[in-house]
Write an enzyme that holds these catalytic residues in place. Sequence first.
Site, short mmCIF file in Angstrom:
data_model
loop_
_atom_site.label_atom_id
_atom_site.label_comp_id
_atom_site.label_asym_id
_atom_site.label_seq_id
_atom_site.Cartn_x
_atom_site.Cartn_y
_atom_site.Cartn_z
N ASP A 148 0.86 -1.10 -0.05
CA ASP A 148 -0.10 0.06 0.11
C ASP A 148 0.98 1.32 -0.15
O ASP A 148 1.80 1.50 1.05
CB ASP A 148 -0.88 -0.07 1.21
CG ASP A 148 -1.98 1.02 1.13
OD1 ASP A 148 -1.77 2.25 0.51
OD2 ASP A 148 -3.21 0.62 1.72
N LYS A 222 -1.87 -10.32 -12.06
CA LYS A 222 -3.24 -9.74 -12.90
C LYS A 222 -3.06 -8.22 -12.52
O LYS A 222 -3.29 -7.56 -13.40
CB LYS A 222 -4.43 -10.44 -12.10
CG LYS A 222 -4.47 -11.94 -12.56
CD LYS A 222 -6.15 -12.39 -12.09
CE LYS A 222 -6.30 -13.74 -12.83
NZ LYS A 222 -7.69 -14.24 -12.04
N PHE A 223 -2.79 -7.98 -11.51
CA PHE A 223 -2.64 -6.53 -10.76
C PHE A 223 -1.97 -5.88 -11.77
O PHE A 223 -2.04 -4.83 -12.28
CB PHE A 223 -2.24 -6.44 -9.41
CG PHE A 223 -2.05 -5.35 -8.82
CD1 PHE A 223 -3.22 -4.26 -8.25
CD2 PHE A 223 -0.82 -4.66 -8.85
CE1 PHE A 223 -2.97 -3.08 -7.77
CE2 PHE A 223 -0.54 -3.49 -8.30
CZ PHE A 223 -1.69 -2.76 -7.65
N GLU A 224 -0.61 -6.48 -12.09
CA GLU A 224 0.37 -5.71 -12.86
C GLU A 224 0.02 -5.60 -14.36
O GLU A 224 0.07 -4.53 -14.65
CB GLU A 224 1.83 -6.52 -12.72
CG GLU A 224 2.84 -5.71 -13.29
CD GLU A 224 4.11 -6.37 -13.05
OE1 GLU A 224 5.03 -6.00 -13.67
OE2 GLU A 224 4.54 -7.34 -12.46
#
Length: 243
Positions: A148, A222-224
């Site tokens: 974060d 997936k985030f990247e």
Amino acid sequence: MSENPHDQPETLEHPEEALHRRAIRSFVMRAGRMTDAQKRGIDHGWPRFGLSLEQGLLDLDQVFGRQAPRTLEIGFGMGHSLLEMAQVAPDQDFIGVEVHRPGVGSLLNGVLNAGIDNLRVFDCDAIEVLNRCIPDGSLDRVLLFFPDPWHKKKHNKRRIVQLGFAEALRQKLKVGGVFHMATDWQPYAEHMLEVMSAAPGYRNLAEGGGFVPRPEERPVTKFERRGERLGHGVWDLKFARSE
């Protein structure tokens, strides 16, 4: 669990203080519904692969039943990249730390499905894990992928990468061991670079003292991929313990 609103920054003089004082949390405890697969991971995977603070200082050779290179990942999310790394490196041991219970269940279910035995999991604060469970000089790598970034300036003090944390973490790495960070938030990347460049006992592995090219051993999440489609950059940093 809500955030503790203390204002003291977590840049501390002594690594012991960074491990003992947790007035400022770098994470938020998020509630989440558990899927059946995640519940299976907890019910059947935790007794075999789960670790707890109550076990105290671990004998990692005993935990894994062998001597091998060891990697600790802080905040593995849903565990997809950590599972992939453990699968492609059966000769290495991995420890993951994550406070989000569905993520813990997801990873454990993946471990059960993959049939691997080189991964263990904590479901608590990584600082407490370092403080109470990880022996000094026992880790070959520590991974911190997409933590974060705490975008707002007033929340920057909540970022986990601070001088005190770097000092504390260095004790747990072997000499030559690597702290690998990655973020898709450029201001946080610059913050990490500034902090780690100032932290004693580390050497930047990037040519020219900046960021390293994307390492092949870090799985693309997936985030990247979603970030790449949106035009987001990703910055990787590698700092080795030099003394």
